[in-house]
Design a protein around this motif. Structure first.
Motif, mmCIF file in Angstrom:
data_model
loop_
_atom_site.group_PDB
_atom_site.id
_atom_site.type_symbol
_atom_site.label_atom_id
_atom_site.label_comp_id
_atom_site.label_asym_id
_atom_site.label_seq_id
_atom_site.Cartn_x
_atom_site.Cartn_y
_atom_site.Cartn_z
ATOM 1 N N GLY A 99 0.799 -1.219 0.000
ATOM 2 C CA GLY A 99 0.000 0.000 0.000
ATOM 3 C C GLY A 99 0.831 1.268 0.000
ATOM 4 O O GLY A 99 0.274 2.371 0.197
ATOM 5 N N PHE A 100 2.149 1.167 -0.240
ATOM 6 C CA PHE A 100 3.011 2.354 -0.289
ATOM 7 C C PHE A 100 3.023 2.902 -1.716
ATOM 8 O O PHE A 100 3.180 2.151 -2.670
ATOM 9 C CB PHE A 100 4.446 2.008 0.137
ATOM 10 N N LYS A 101 2.906 4.195 -1.817
ATOM 11 C CA LYS A 101 2.947 4.842 -3.127
ATOM 12 C C LYS A 101 3.920 6.016 -3.037
ATOM 13 O O LYS A 101 3.729 6.940 -2.244
ATOM 14 C CB LYS A 101 1.562 5.340 -3.535
ATOM 15 N N GLY A 102 4.995 5.937 -3.817
ATOM 16 C CA GLY A 102 6.015 6.980 -3.793
ATOM 17 C C GLY A 102 6.369 7.433 -5.183
ATOM 18 O O GLY A 102 5.649 7.173 -6.151
ATOM 19 N N SER A 103 7.516 8.081 -5.288
ATOM 20 C CA SER A 103 7.989 8.592 -6.569
ATOM 21 C C SER A 103 9.501 8.639 -6.553
ATOM 22 O O SER A 103 10.136 8.650 -5.483
ATOM 23 C CB SER A 103 7.426 9.994 -6.843
ATOM 24 N N VAL A 104 10.081 8.668 -7.725
ATOM 25 C CA VAL A 104 11.534 8.755 -7.850
ATOM 26 C C VAL A 104 11.965 10.148 -7.411
ATOM 27 O O VAL A 104 11.384 11.151 -7.833
ATOM 28 C CB VAL A 104 11.965 8.469 -9.293
ATOM 29 N N PRO A 105 12.954 10.261 -6.522
ATOM 30 C CA PRO A 105 13.366 11.599 -6.048
ATOM 31 C C PRO A 105 13.911 12.456 -7.184
ATOM 32 O O PRO A 105 14.664 11.989 -8.045
ATOM 33 C CB PRO A 105 14.442 11.281 -5.002
ATOM 34 N N ARG A 106 13.516 13.744 -7.157
ATOM 35 C CA ARG A 106 13.976 14.722 -8.149
ATOM 36 C C ARG A 106 14.819 15.763 -7.425
ATOM 37 O O ARG A 106 14.310 16.653 -6.777
ATOM 38 C CB ARG A 106 12.786 15.408 -8.827
ATOM 39 N N GLY A 107 16.086 15.631 -7.486
ATOM 40 C CA GLY A 107 16.953 16.568 -6.787
ATOM 41 C C GLY A 107 17.711 15.883 -5.671
ATOM 42 O O GLY A 107 17.836 14.658 -5.594
ATOM 43 N N LYS A 108 18.217 16.721 -4.729
ATOM 44 C CA LYS A 108 19.041 16.198 -3.647
ATOM 45 C C LYS A 108 18.219 15.642 -2.490
ATOM 46 O O LYS A 108 18.682 14.774 -1.761
ATOM 47 C CB LYS A 108 19.960 17.314 -3.134
ATOM 48 N N GLY A 109 17.021 16.135 -2.278
ATOM 49 C CA GLY A 109 16.211 15.691 -1.150
ATOM 50 C C GLY A 109 15.490 14.380 -1.442
ATOM 51 O O GLY A 109 15.190 14.052 -2.597
ATOM 52 N N PRO A 110 15.178 13.625 -0.394
ATOM 53 C CA PRO A 110 14.454 12.357 -0.599
ATOM 54 C C PRO A 110 12.978 12.623 -0.870
ATOM 55 O O PRO A 110 12.450 13.691 -0.564
ATOM 56 C CB PRO A 110 14.659 11.620 0.724
ATOM 57 N N SER A 111 12.327 11.638 -1.423
ATOM 58 C CA SER A 111 10.878 11.702 -1.640
ATOM 59 C C SER A 111 10.192 10.825 -0.599
ATOM 60 O O SER A 111 10.652 9.723 -0.300
ATOM 61 C CB SER A 111 10.517 11.244 -3.052
#
Length: 273
Positions: free
Chosen positions: A239-251
């Protein structure tokens, strides 16, 4: 001389009807002699054969062994069942609960060589695990957890790691924060994994990455001085929904719809259920 003349003796009187034996019509009081069956003489050989002891056959011994073995197993199963029911009625044991309230994606890169012959995956995840023991008489002692993060569906491997062993006491809540699950080196992928992961990463313009966390370990249940054998369990959280990090910070992956379930892992020879 007339007196000296001899006379013959008188005849005996004739028998009367009362003196004769009674004879009924067609029947007589005289019975025929009994007829006994012919019996062979009892020899010493027959006596010896009858008294000779014969040992039980192998088939009879096998049947007796099977019967007693089955009886012992049934009695043992009955005793164990009664003890389990009594334990459940007295203590009401409940399984532990698990939750992953936080999942961060620091790095998730899929690189392919210029000639498209070799592809590598580099990933770095950070998660928080919380486990709760709802029992007031039992303690759970866990072995180290083997953690795996995969895509959902498809279950393509994105990263793996470990969580150290710990003990969850009675009515206790244990949490592990900043647990890093990472592939320390870029992992080389085959063609099937490359196509599957690439399709997942390109979904919805790089967002909407569905993830699943799978943890395998062994647990030992203690109640005072009594301890059970270690039993394998699998904790599956989806049930986890994330995204590929864009930049230096984590998503941050969304955990609102995440839920975890615990399953027993019973291994018989080379099969695991």
């Amino acid at each position: 001389m007339a007196d000296d003349k001899e006379f013959p003796p008188p005849k005996p009187p004739a028998p009367t009807a009362a003196a004769l034996p009674s004879v009924s019509a067609g029947k007589s009081n005289l019975q025929p002699p009994r007829q006994y069956p012919y019996r062979q003489p009892f020899s010493r050989n027959q006596q010896h054969r009858r008294r000779r002891w014969k040992p039980p056959s192998g088939r009879r011994i096998c049947c007796c062994c099977c019967f007693w073995s089955l009886l012992v197993l049934l009695v043992a199963a009955l005793i164990i069942s009664v003890a389990a029911v009594a334990l459940y009625v007295l203590y009401h044991p409940s399984p532990p609960s698990f939750a992953v309230p936080s999942l961060r994606i620091h790095r998730l890169n899929l690189t392919t060589s210029s000639d498209s012959s070799v592809s590598h995956l580099s990933s770095l995840f950070n998660l928080t695990l919380i486990t709760q023991n709802p029992n007031s008489h039992f303690t759970f002692d866990y072995n180290p957890f083997s953690v795996t993060i995969v895509t959902d569906p498809g279950e393509y491997l994105l990263g793996n790691g470990t969580i150290p062993a710990f003990s969850s006491g009675e009515k206790n809540q244990t949490s592990f924060r900043a647990i890093v699950v990472t592939s320390t080196e870029a992992r080389e992928l085959d063609v099937t994994e490359v196509s599957g992961i690439r399709s997942v990463l390109k979904r919805k313009g790089g967002s909407g990455l569905d993830l699943k966390v799978v943890m395998d370990t062994k647990v030992e249940i203690s109640m005072g001085k009594l301890k059970t054998r270690k039993v394998g369990i699998r904790v599956s959280c989806d049930g986890f929904k994330g995204s590929v990090p864009r930049g230096k910070g984590p998503s941050m992956a969304s955990t609102d719809k995440s839920k975890c379930k615990v399953d027993l892992r019973i291994k018989i020879w080379n099969w695991t259920f």
